[in-house]
Design a protein around this motif. Sequence first.
Motif, short mmCIF file in Angstrom:
data_model
loop_
_atom_site.label_atom_id
_atom_site.label_comp_id
_atom_site.label_asym_id
_atom_site.label_seq_id
_atom_site.Cartn_x
_atom_site.Cartn_y
_atom_site.Cartn_z
N GLU A 101 0.84 -1.21 0.00
CA GLU A 101 0.00 0.00 0.00
C GLU A 101 0.87 1.26 0.00
N TYR A 102 1.91 1.25 0.80
CA TYR A 102 2.82 2.39 0.87
C TYR A 102 3.49 2.63 -0.48
N THR A 160 1.08 3.98 -3.06
CA THR A 160 0.81 5.40 -2.80
C THR A 160 1.95 6.25 -3.34
N LYS A 161 3.18 5.82 -3.08
CA LYS A 161 4.35 6.54 -3.58
C LYS A 161 4.40 6.51 -5.11
N GLU A 179 1.76 6.41 -7.11
CA GLU A 179 0.76 7.38 -7.57
C GLU A 179 1.29 8.80 -7.44
N GLU A 180 1.99 9.10 -6.36
CA GLU A 180 2.59 10.42 -6.18
C GLU A 180 3.65 10.69 -7.25
N TRP A 188 2.41 -3.03 -10.39
CA TRP A 188 2.33 -1.58 -10.53
C TRP A 188 1.65 -1.14 -11.81
N GLN A 236 -1.93 0.96 -12.61
CA GLN A 236 -2.09 2.41 -12.50
C GLN A 236 -1.75 3.15 -13.79
#
Length: 105
Positions: A9-10, A13-14, A16-17, A72, A75
């Motif tokens: 999850e971490y 999130t990174k 996506e950022e 990955w 996304q």
Amino acid sequence: MGDMMITAEYLLTKLEEAKNHFERALDCKHTEFDDLYPYMIEHPQFFWYKRYVAWSELLTIVKLCNENRIEWTAQFSEKQAEYIAKRVMSASVLDYWFESRETVG
């Protein structure tokens, strides 16, 4: 250091950022990089360098995802995932990144 675990999850999130950072750099929008190096806006090579930094960040997060067997590609569009897999920020990446975004579900 302790026994810190990086979760999927971490990393996602990174990821996506990093994707957002790269896309903002492609669009010549404000990013964190502008705050770190405000004087560079006056130099013509700034936008190329800003894109390179964002692309490198994206590739680094993808590499971490791969090393940790975290999927990955969901996304990204198929074409964007191909660009990332090739690792080279070519003219095609700069010209067609957003055109391929529309295929993401």
